[in-house]
Design a protein around this motif. Sequence first.
Motif, mmCIF file in Angstrom:
data_model
loop_
_atom_site.group_PDB
_atom_site.id
_atom_site.type_symbol
_atom_site.label_atom_id
_atom_site.label_comp_id
_atom_site.label_asym_id
_atom_site.label_seq_id
_atom_site.Cartn_x
_atom_site.Cartn_y
_atom_site.Cartn_z
ATOM 1 N N CYS A 91 1.252 -1.107 0.143
ATOM 2 C CA CYS A 91 -0.394 0.234 0.397
ATOM 3 C C CYS A 91 0.455 0.951 0.203
ATOM 4 C CB CYS A 91 -0.922 0.282 0.689
ATOM 5 S SG CYS A 91 -2.201 -0.937 1.231
ATOM 6 N N LEU B 220 0.558 2.717 -3.844
ATOM 7 C CA LEU B 220 -0.704 3.010 -3.420
ATOM 8 C C LEU B 220 -1.604 4.547 -3.600
ATOM 9 C CD1 LEU B 220 -2.600 -0.020 -2.904
ATOM 10 C CD2 LEU B 220 -1.367 0.779 -4.943
ATOM 11 N N GLU C 292 -4.630 7.831 -3.151
ATOM 12 C CA GLU C 292 -6.142 7.457 -3.289
ATOM 13 C C GLU C 292 -7.150 7.279 -3.891
ATOM 14 O OE1 GLU C 292 -7.530 10.523 -1.015
ATOM 15 O OE2 GLU C 292 -6.570 10.387 0.625
ATOM 16 N N ALA D 155 -8.607 -0.914 -4.288
ATOM 17 C CA ALA D 155 -7.756 -1.947 -3.737
ATOM 18 C C ALA D 155 -9.061 -3.121 -3.228
ATOM 19 C CB ALA D 155 -6.776 -1.748 -2.145
ATOM 20 N N HIS E 25 -4.734 -4.515 5.601
ATOM 21 C CA HIS E 25 -4.967 -4.117 3.727
ATOM 22 C C HIS E 25 -5.990 -3.347 3.567
ATOM 23 C CE1 HIS E 25 -4.990 -8.620 2.737
ATOM 24 N NE2 HIS E 25 -3.603 -7.880 2.456
ATOM 25 N N LYS F 127 -4.576 0.816 3.174
ATOM 26 C CA LYS F 127 -4.562 1.771 2.322
ATOM 27 C C LYS F 127 -4.901 3.087 2.938
ATOM 28 C CE LYS F 127 -5.557 2.038 -1.627
ATOM 29 N NZ LYS F 127 -5.934 2.688 -2.128
ATOM 30 N N PHE G 261 -11.145 1.395 -1.232
ATOM 31 C CA PHE G 261 -10.517 0.172 -0.713
ATOM 32 C C PHE G 261 -12.262 0.235 -1.710
ATOM 33 C CE2 PHE G 261 -11.315 -3.439 2.242
ATOM 34 C CZ PHE G 261 -9.375 -3.460 2.123
#
Length: 324
Positions: free
Chosen positions: A50, A53, A55, A59, A68, A72, A107
């Motif tokens: 994460c 990654l 925004e 995911a 996770h 995130k 997410f």
Amino acid sequence: MNREQSLSWLARMLLVRRTEEAIARHYPEQQMRCPVHLSIGQEAAAVGICSALDEQDQAVSTHRAHAHYLAKGGDLDALIAEIYGKATGCCGGRGGSMHLSDRRVGFLASTAIVGNSIPVGVGMALSQQLQGSRAVTCVFLGDGAVEEGVFYEAANFAAVRRLPVLFACENNRYSVYTRLEKRQPAGRKLTTLAEGIGLRAWEVDGNDVAAVAALTADVVASLRDGAGPAFIEMPTYRWLEHCGHADDDHLGYRPDGELADWKARDPVAQLIARLQPDADWLAQCEAGLAARIDTAFARAKAAPFPAADTVFDGIYATPLQEQH
């Protein structure tokens, strides 16, 4: 390692570890409204992935989704409230531990059925591609999910369409109680399997957050540039039982000493040893996390359950009583 970045990884890993330890402590109170699958011991994989990654990136995850979600950028209060089935949860108390979703942080979803979120993530990557976006989708999956037919179908489609999707495989060696060696032919590597489908594939130490982060940053950059789907295998290990809050080493499905060997490779302890953070910084970090987590549990316990008249909210089919 960039020290500031590394300290932020450590703080996020400690957030995941301490949160799940608190879940394990509170679970016997019988107030949580769902089963829980904890990932204590696997924090480096989630945080490392994460870290690359944004925004805008999406995911999807599995039944073991807490790490996770928090990695995130998910909201701690919303996570704990969701586990308690409360209206203030990230899904309004309707999803529980295994069905987390928070579009505000990218997410998209987690699901209880093994492999079920894989095609959802690939579909999101198709949408990103059709929109001409530089965003990517990360599909978190376990080693057991590569044995589901939907993985082959979705991965093949991703390869054919060169979709911006990263399959992040946390290989903790077990599908419930069954070791990987009992489920895969001798000598087969998951990266080789992925390459055979048409994915670009790498393996990296899933307990080394810096290694995971460095590789993921390069892979995500290539996805944004249209290089096609990728698969990262991260060997790691869950310390507790498959489903629940307890230690299960006494059941005998793990070889003697295996759990102890992996605990000696604790990803949090390894990072602390490498960074040697200032003792005051670490103490303040731990104290701050303890206060945040205690507050999240207190708020969750005090929060209301969803109101009865909202039972059909979020359901797209017309309720039966409105059809007649």
